[in-house]
Design a protein around this motif. Structure first.
Motif, mmCIF file in Angstrom:
data_model
loop_
_atom_site.group_PDB
_atom_site.id
_atom_site.type_symbol
_atom_site.label_atom_id
_atom_site.label_comp_id
_atom_site.label_asym_id
_atom_site.label_seq_id
_atom_site.Cartn_x
_atom_site.Cartn_y
_atom_site.Cartn_z
ATOM 1 N N THR A 80 5.507 -4.236 2.655
ATOM 2 C CA THR A 80 6.676 -3.819 2.027
ATOM 3 C C THR A 80 6.152 -2.622 1.029
ATOM 4 O O THR A 80 4.710 -2.448 0.648
ATOM 5 N N HIS A 81 7.079 -1.747 0.655
ATOM 6 C CA HIS A 81 6.598 -0.883 -0.479
ATOM 7 C C HIS A 81 7.054 -1.244 -1.865
ATOM 8 O O HIS A 81 6.583 -0.474 -2.689
ATOM 9 N N ASP A 82 7.798 -2.122 -1.918
ATOM 10 C CA ASP A 82 8.461 -2.638 -3.319
ATOM 11 C C ASP A 82 7.666 -3.748 -4.048
ATOM 12 O O ASP A 82 7.741 -5.116 -3.458
ATOM 13 N N PRO A 83 6.936 -3.480 -4.836
ATOM 14 C CA PRO A 83 6.156 -4.710 -5.471
ATOM 15 C C PRO A 83 6.786 -5.843 -6.294
ATOM 16 O O PRO A 83 6.442 -6.629 -6.554
ATOM 17 N N ASN A 84 8.434 -5.444 -6.416
ATOM 18 C CA ASN A 84 9.125 -6.576 -7.009
ATOM 19 C C ASN A 84 9.480 -7.531 -6.026
ATOM 20 O O ASN A 84 9.686 -8.851 -6.258
ATOM 21 N N GLN A 85 9.531 -7.326 -4.596
ATOM 22 C CA GLN A 85 9.753 -8.297 -3.576
ATOM 23 C C GLN A 85 8.766 -9.406 -3.578
ATOM 24 O O GLN A 85 9.153 -10.671 -3.366
ATOM 25 N N PRO A 86 7.367 -9.183 -3.554
ATOM 26 C CA PRO A 86 6.852 -10.361 -3.491
ATOM 27 C C PRO A 86 6.411 -11.301 -4.943
ATOM 28 O O PRO A 86 5.980 -12.415 -4.788
ATOM 29 N N LEU A 87 7.060 -10.818 -5.932
ATOM 30 C CA LEU A 87 7.019 -11.483 -7.080
ATOM 31 C C LEU A 87 7.485 -13.023 -7.079
ATOM 32 O O LEU A 87 7.112 -13.852 -7.831
ATOM 33 N N THR A 88 8.680 -13.207 -6.452
ATOM 34 C CA THR A 88 9.267 -14.411 -6.347
ATOM 35 C C THR A 88 8.965 -15.224 -5.127
ATOM 36 O O THR A 88 8.990 -16.571 -5.200
ATOM 37 N N GLY A 89 8.605 -14.570 -3.964
ATOM 38 C CA GLY A 89 8.431 -15.641 -2.973
ATOM 39 C C GLY A 89 7.144 -15.576 -2.134
ATOM 40 O O GLY A 89 6.798 -16.593 -1.497
ATOM 41 N N CYS A 90 6.432 -14.563 -2.119
ATOM 42 C CA CYS A 90 5.287 -14.610 -1.297
ATOM 43 C C CYS A 90 3.853 -15.398 -2.054
ATOM 44 O O CYS A 90 3.848 -15.430 -3.388
ATOM 45 N N GLN A 91 3.511 -16.368 -1.367
ATOM 46 C CA GLN A 91 2.100 -17.200 -1.673
ATOM 47 C C GLN A 91 1.068 -16.124 -2.092
ATOM 48 O O GLN A 91 0.303 -16.316 -2.855
ATOM 49 N N ARG A 92 0.995 -15.131 -1.099
ATOM 50 C CA ARG A 92 -0.315 -14.463 -1.248
ATOM 51 C C ARG A 92 0.100 -13.006 -1.162
ATOM 52 O O ARG A 92 1.272 -12.505 -0.673
ATOM 53 N N VAL A 93 -0.358 -12.017 -2.032
ATOM 54 C CA VAL A 93 -0.154 -10.472 -1.813
ATOM 55 C C VAL A 93 -1.639 -9.899 -1.666
ATOM 56 O O VAL A 93 -2.414 -10.230 -2.049
ATOM 57 N N THR B 243 -0.507 -6.764 -10.822
ATOM 58 C CA THR B 243 -0.393 -6.262 -12.251
ATOM 59 C C THR B 243 0.052 -4.755 -12.582
ATOM 60 O O THR B 243 -0.215 -3.924 -11.595
ATOM 61 N N PRO B 244 0.266 -4.646 -13.721
ATOM 62 C CA PRO B 244 0.444 -3.044 -13.924
ATOM 63 C C PRO B 244 -0.576 -2.023 -13.672
ATOM 64 O O PRO B 244 -0.481 -1.098 -13.006
ATOM 65 N N ALA B 245 -1.843 -2.571 -13.953
ATOM 66 C CA ALA B 245 -2.890 -1.672 -13.557
ATOM 67 C C ALA B 245 -3.145 -1.907 -12.020
ATOM 68 O O ALA B 245 -3.687 -0.498 -11.409
ATOM 69 N N ALA B 246 -2.885 -2.700 -11.114
ATOM 70 C CA ALA B 246 -3.045 -2.805 -9.872
ATOM 71 C C ALA B 246 -1.926 -1.809 -9.296
ATOM 72 O O ALA B 246 -2.012 -0.973 -8.355
ATOM 73 N N ILE B 247 -0.668 -1.741 -9.730
ATOM 74 C CA ILE B 247 0.332 -1.013 -9.283
ATOM 75 C C ILE B 247 -0.087 0.663 -9.672
ATOM 76 O O ILE B 247 0.235 1.297 -8.664
ATOM 77 N N GLY C 127 0.977 -1.247 0.015
ATOM 78 C CA GLY C 127 -0.089 0.029 -0.007
ATOM 79 C C GLY C 127 0.901 1.389 0.115
ATOM 80 O O GLY C 127 2.111 1.274 0.233
ATOM 81 N N SER C 128 0.327 2.293 -0.328
ATOM 82 C CA SER C 128 1.060 3.599 -0.549
ATOM 83 C C SER C 128 1.247 4.131 1.144
ATOM 84 O O SER C 128 0.949 3.722 1.969
ATOM 85 N N ILE D 190 -8.839 -3.747 1.652
ATOM 86 C CA ILE D 190 -8.043 -4.710 0.916
ATOM 87 C C ILE D 190 -8.824 -4.762 -0.519
ATOM 88 O O ILE D 190 -9.745 -5.179 -0.475
ATOM 89 N N ALA D 191 -8.039 -4.226 -1.397
ATOM 90 C CA ALA D 191 -8.533 -4.258 -2.790
ATOM 91 C C ALA D 191 -8.349 -5.610 -3.502
ATOM 92 O O ALA D 191 -9.215 -5.830 -4.507
ATOM 93 N N ALA D 192 -7.397 -6.295 -3.262
ATOM 94 C CA ALA D 192 -7.180 -7.659 -3.759
ATOM 95 C C ALA D 192 -6.323 -8.285 -2.909
ATOM 96 O O ALA D 192 -5.611 -7.677 -2.169
ATOM 97 N N ASP D 193 -6.668 -9.609 -2.849
ATOM 98 C CA ASP D 193 -5.762 -10.674 -2.021
ATOM 99 C C ASP D 193 -5.870 -11.925 -2.610
ATOM 100 O O ASP D 193 -6.833 -12.650 -2.948
ATOM 101 N N GLY D 194 -4.646 -12.358 -3.060
ATOM 102 C CA GLY D 194 -4.581 -13.713 -3.884
ATOM 103 C C GLY D 194 -3.019 -13.875 -4.268
ATOM 104 O O GLY D 194 -2.113 -13.419 -3.644
#
Length: 263
Positions: free
Chosen positions: A195-208, A227-231, A35-36, A216-220
């Motif tokens: 976290t503020h960095d959307p790159n960090q969850p791309l490889t490790g987190c099961q859920r974002v 996605t670019p739209a979500a960012i 989140g911002s 909570i606008a999205a959870d999965g």
């Protein structure tokens, strides 16, 4: 033992922050909350830990209201790594990490040799065993963060709630810590981190989970949520997603160069 916040509402004077946010953490999950600035991530974590009271909504732990658990019992079930921590006394790194044994031992019992040995092993796993005798107030911010994570692991709690645990860490320590958190999730720990960095969850987190406009606008799964739209919705910037040879997203980058500002 699931930690679940439901329909949480909270406001600071003159500023609403959370308006119906719901989020859950179960053993075996590594969940990243994005989140911002000012979105309410830290506030939501503190409410889920019972450190702050919601105006409306509920927090349950293991199907029981959080308020029904005693503080010492909670500390044996959930460990917290705050974003900012100021020590009131120049304790050594070892002493700060050993405080994680207080919920199990109580405040009137000195740490046993087994406690000290365990904390030394945890410090070694975090790569800061060489700092054990250093004053906590004299080490870097990133080293303090690793010390607090060691303290949390020393509690033996199965749920870990971490507010910006990667803040202040150099790139090498970020990678090593993410690997460690993935390993803990594989061992059955539940880990919730902001976290503020959307790159960090791309490889490790099961859920974002994405916190936006108090909810909570999205959870999965990261691949579905990030996605670019979500960012763009979260941070107001246009990005594109770089993909690896297997088609999986590996990093975001700005979709266009930033404008040049004249001094």
């Amino acid at each position: 033992m699931i930690l679940a916040a439901r329909d949480i509402c909270f406001a600071y004077p003159g500023r609403p922050v959370l308006s119906g946010a719901s989020l859950a953490l179960a053993p075996g999950e590594l969940v990243c909350l994005l989140g911002s600035n000012g979105a309410g991530k830290s506030t939501l974590l503190r409410i889920m830990l019972g450190l702050q009271r919601a105006a409306r909504g509920s927090v349950m732990l293991g199907g029981k209201a959080l308020a029904g658990h005693g503080r010492r019992q909670l500390a044996r079930l959930i460990a917290y790594v705050p974003q900012v921590h100021v020590a009131p006394f120049p304790y050594t790194v070892l002493q700060v990490a050993l405080m994680g044994r207080l919920p199990a031992n109580g405040i009137f019992r000195a740490p046993a040799a087994a406690d000290v040995d365990r904390v030394h092993r945890l410090l070694d796993n975090m790569g800061i065993a060489h700092l054990a005798g250093r004053a906590y107030t004299e080490i870097s911010g990133g080293e303090r963060q690793l010390t607090l994570i060691t303290r949390a692991l020393a509690q033996d709690a199965r749920l870990l709630v971490m507010d910006e645990p990667l803040a202040g860490l150099d790139y090498g320590n970020q990678v090593r810590l993410l690997d460690r958190l993935e390993s803990l999730a594989a061992q059955g720990y539940g880990v919730l981190m902001t976290t503020h960095d959307p790159n960090q969850p791309l490889t490790g987190c099961q859920r974002v989970a994405l916190l936006n406009s108090g909810r909570i606008a999205a959870d999965g799964a990261a691949a579905a949520v990030l996605t670019p739209a979500a960012i763009h919705a979260l941070y107001g910037v246009q990005v594109e997603l770089l993909r690896g040879a297997d088609g999986r997203g590996i990093a975001f980058r700005p979709a266009r160069p930033d404008p040049v500002f004249n001094a």
